[in-house]
Scaffold this active site. Structure first.
Site, short mmCIF file in Angstrom:
data_model
loop_
_atom_site.label_atom_id
_atom_site.label_comp_id
_atom_site.label_asym_id
_atom_site.label_seq_id
_atom_site.Cartn_x
_atom_site.Cartn_y
_atom_site.Cartn_z
N ASP A 71 88.42 -35.86 33.79
CA ASP A 71 87.86 -34.81 32.96
C ASP A 71 88.75 -33.57 33.08
O ASP A 71 89.34 -33.32 34.13
CB ASP A 71 86.44 -34.47 33.46
CG ASP A 71 85.47 -34.28 32.32
OD1 ASP A 71 85.73 -33.40 31.49
OD2 ASP A 71 84.44 -34.99 32.28
N ASP A 124 86.87 -31.35 27.84
CA ASP A 124 85.51 -30.83 27.75
C ASP A 124 85.40 -29.70 26.72
O ASP A 124 86.27 -28.83 26.64
CB ASP A 124 85.13 -30.28 29.14
CG ASP A 124 83.72 -29.73 29.19
OD1 ASP A 124 82.79 -30.55 29.29
OD2 ASP A 124 83.55 -28.50 29.11
N GLU A 130 101.08 -45.12 27.14
CA GLU A 130 100.56 -43.98 26.39
C GLU A 130 99.29 -43.42 27.06
O GLU A 130 98.40 -44.17 27.42
CB GLU A 130 100.24 -44.45 24.98
CG GLU A 130 99.93 -43.37 24.01
CD GLU A 130 99.85 -43.91 22.58
OE1 GLU A 130 100.89 -44.39 22.07
OE2 GLU A 130 98.76 -43.89 22.00
N HIS A 134 76.37 -38.07 30.17
CA HIS A 134 75.58 -37.30 31.14
C HIS A 134 74.87 -36.10 30.53
O HIS A 134 74.26 -35.33 31.27
CB HIS A 134 76.53 -36.84 32.26
CG HIS A 134 77.61 -35.94 31.72
ND1 HIS A 134 78.58 -36.39 30.86
CD2 HIS A 134 77.84 -34.62 31.89
CE1 HIS A 134 79.37 -35.38 30.54
NE2 HIS A 134 78.94 -34.30 31.14
N ASP A 135 74.99 -35.93 29.22
CA ASP A 135 74.35 -34.79 28.57
C ASP A 135 73.18 -35.19 27.66
O ASP A 135 72.50 -34.32 27.13
CB ASP A 135 75.37 -34.03 27.71
CG ASP A 135 76.45 -33.35 28.54
OD1 ASP A 135 76.14 -32.93 29.67
OD2 ASP A 135 77.59 -33.26 28.06
C1 NOJ Z 1 80.15 -30.48 28.19
C2 NOJ Z 1 79.80 -31.23 29.42
O1 NOJ Z 1 79.69 -32.58 29.15
C3 NOJ Z 1 78.53 -30.63 29.95
O2 NOJ Z 1 78.00 -31.39 30.99
C4 NOJ Z 1 78.84 -29.23 30.39
O3 NOJ Z 1 77.67 -28.60 30.82
C5 NOJ Z 1 79.46 -28.43 29.25
N1 NOJ Z 1 80.46 -29.13 28.52
C6 NOJ Z 1 80.09 -27.18 29.76
O4 NOJ Z 1 81.25 -27.50 30.48
#
Ligand code: NOJ
Ligand code: MG
Length: 603
Positions: free
Chosen positions: A147, A253, A313, A382-383
């Site tokens: 990430d 991100d 790549e 995870h969101d």
């Molecule tokens: C996206 C990420 O997936 C999330 O977990 C995070 O809180 C926000 N960006 C801010 O970095």
């Protein structure tokens, strides 16, 4: 003598010459047709997918390190935990893992608030642990994507510390403003009405510098001023650091937030008071065109590593929600792949087979051979609420079947392969800042803890995740829902189907752009054909949104054949029908709600 005679007489007269003329012309026409018109005939060789870059040939498995495997008993997953579980990851057949942040961070946003881009947070281990993980993955031919968070740092970053103190080198590393006098008050107000994604004003007054700073996310996540060349250099250095460690790519991100309007004294129109509305345009704070120049520079940087570490790549995948196709294509042109979140954002549990087909067609529009833009699909992360909770546990297998049989690169969130569901946490137990920004009644719609519950490995204490007290308690359904039981089960399971599909999708019929949707009379049934030139053809069919009644569909016409062989089935159907690897009549495929089948079409 007689032979000579014949030779002399062979083809005498106008008729014969005309005949030869006709034959020659016919031959020329045939060659021309074969060469220029009919591509299928022209390409005598089979479609070969082995030439594709590795990231087009694999499934990406997302690991949220905090919740995957704890090895030191602190209740927080760690890098050694990932290394420990590599056999499992390998058994899935996935060729790449993406690790959510494990860098130094005060963990206000669980790692998405980085205080040092090139250090491993002690909670996750050490740089040695990371190197060991890299070595072990290499042995297993698993690539590691990390990430990268270019939009903001933690407020505990040394850069921010110095910036607050107006240190000459760092003073412009963030977005500062003295603010503006609005209502005749003594103190300045923030320069504009912009909102933070997590709720409330996006500006925070800093007592040391006596200015406001901008934060698209938490107050503890100040936005970097990425227009600053020095900041750009810092980000390049961080990327280079991880490229030198042999990573295979980056997940970028919150990319669409990376730049803001130059004139910050403009208000956004139509904003609410507190809550950020994702569906609004936010044209002063997202999707600024400067993004593409930076992306191109990172592509160039990564390409410089093509021949290093045996990776080839690098895969650069960007997290930006709600992109139009035009913007999506600009990401592609800049050398990155924008995550496609349609299966998360557009699919809901009122959507039946025909509705899903529309979403898929819309997703795939403009991708494929004409543009060379490679598709991708994401089912969870995870969101967002887990797929088995979002769409219902009975849809889980059909959804995984779809994810793994569509064209492009699929991304699977850890635990979805066994159908983990969202865990529930009281307000008091809640850890996610996004949830804690709301109150006891509101937090449930915002907290992301439920989809971050620890991986359910087995039925031992804490599901085998940790010997200590897990940072979030394990979902109590682990006793029956866990990887070990699904792996060892004698009757078909979600995990076993997942493995079969990952294996199947490596073959050329699936590893390309080709998909033909089948018009089905039954609105529940989503069906398509996957094929590659000179490769076996497959019918993939799922009953999405249907009830327990079996729906019969005739695929013989669309498949141009009456028989097939069942390759993979969703577990319940597999148990009930016993048809696995058996011949089946394509004219009568029966599926109940949540059932799915992949059938190889036989000539
Ligand atoms: C996206 C990420 O997936 C999330 O977990 C995070 O809180 C926000 N960006 C801010 O970095
Ligand atoms: Mg630990």
């Amino acid at each position: 003598m007689a032979d000579d005679e014949k030779k002399r007489h062979f083809c005498e007269g106008n008729k014969c010459l005309a005949f030869i003329f006709v034959v020659v012309i016919a031959a020329i026409v045939t060659v021309a047709v074969v060469t220029f018109v009919d591509k299928e005939i022209r390409t005598v060789h089979k479609y070969d997918n082995s030439k594709l870059p590795w990231w087009k040939q694999t499934v990406v498995y997302q690991i949220y390190p905090r919740s995957f495997q704890d090895t030191d008993g602190d209740g927080i997953g760690d890098l050694n935990g990932i290394t420990k579980r590599l056999d499992y990851i390998q058994s899935l057949g996935v060729g790449a893992i993406w690790l959510s942040p494990f860098y130094s961070s005060p963990q206000r946003d669980f790692g998405y608030d980085i205080s040092n881009y090139t250090e491993v947070d002690r909670r996750f281990g050490t740089m040695k642990d990371f190197e060991r993980l890299m070595n072990e993955t290499r042995k297993r031919n698993i690539k590691v994507i990390v990430d990268f968070v270019p939009n903001h740092t933690s407020n505990e970053s040394m850069w921010f510390y110095e910036s607050r103190r107006y240190n000459d080198t760092y003073k412009d590393y963030y977005i500062w403003s003295p603010g503006i006098k609005r209502n005749g008050t003594n103190k300045n107000d923030p320069p504009n009405n912009w909102l933070s994604v997590f709720g409330g004003s996006a500006w925070k007054y800093d007592e040391i510098r006596r200015e406001y700073y901008y934060h698209a996310f938490l107050e503890s996540q100040p936005d970097l001023n990425v227009t600053n060349k020095e900041v750009q250099k810092e980000l390049q250095n961080a990327l280079t650091f991880w490229l030198e460690k042999g990573v295979a790519g980056f997940r970028l991100d919150a990319l669409k937030f990376m730049f803001e309007a130059e004139d910050i004294f403009q208000d956004e129109v139509g904003l609410g008071e507190y809550e950020y509305d994702e569906s609004q345009e936010h044209n002063l704070t997202t999707n600024m065109p400067e993004i593409y120049g930076i992306l191109r520079s990172w592509r160039k940087l990564s390409d410089g590593f093509k021949d290093k570490h045996g990776v080839g790549e690098r895969f650069i995948v960007a997290e930006s929600y709600g992109l139009t196709h035009a913007i999506r294509d600009d990401y592609y042109r800049a050398g990155s792949v924008p995550f496609n979140f349609d299966l998360i954002m557009k699919l809901n549990n009122t959507c039946n087979g025909h509705c899903v087909r529309k979403i898929l067609e819309e997703s795939l529009a403009g991708l494929g051979p004409s543009s060379e833009f490679w598709p991708n699909f994401v089912m969870g992360n995870h969101d967002r609420s887990r797929v088995a909770s979002r769409l219902g546990a009975d849809m889980l297998d059909a959804m995984n079947m779809m994810l793994l049989t569509l064209p492009g690169t699929p991304t699977c969130y850890y635990g979805d392969e066994i159908g983990m569901t969202d865990a529930s946490y009281t307000f008091e137990e809640t850890k996610d800042p996004q949830g804690l920004h709301f109150n006891k009644t509101g937090y449930m719609n915002h907290t992301r803890d439920p989809e971050r519950s620890p991986m359910q490995w087995n039925d031992s204490r804490n599901a085998g995740f940790s010997n200590g007290t897990p940072w979030l308690h394990v979902n109590p359904n682990y006793v029956t829902l866990n990887a070990r039981s699904q792996s060892e089960s004698n009757s078909p399971t979600s995990l076993q189907m997942f493995r079969e599909l990952v294996k199947l999708r490596k073959i050329a019929s699936f590893n390309n752009y080709n998909i033909t949707f089948i018009d089905t009379a039954q609105p529940e049934v989503l069906a398509y054909i996957r094929f590659g030139l000179g490769q076996p053809k497959y019918v993939v069919a799922m009953n999405i949104g249907g009830d327990n009644n079996e729906v019969i569909t005739d695929f013989s016409k669309s498949a141009n054949s009456i028989v097939g062989r069942v390759s993979v089935m969703t577990p319940r159907l597999s148990k009930a029908s016993g048809l696995k690897n058996k011949g089946i009549k394509l004219s009568q495929i029966g599926l109940r709600g949540g059932d799915g089948m992949v059938i190889e079409v036989l000539p």
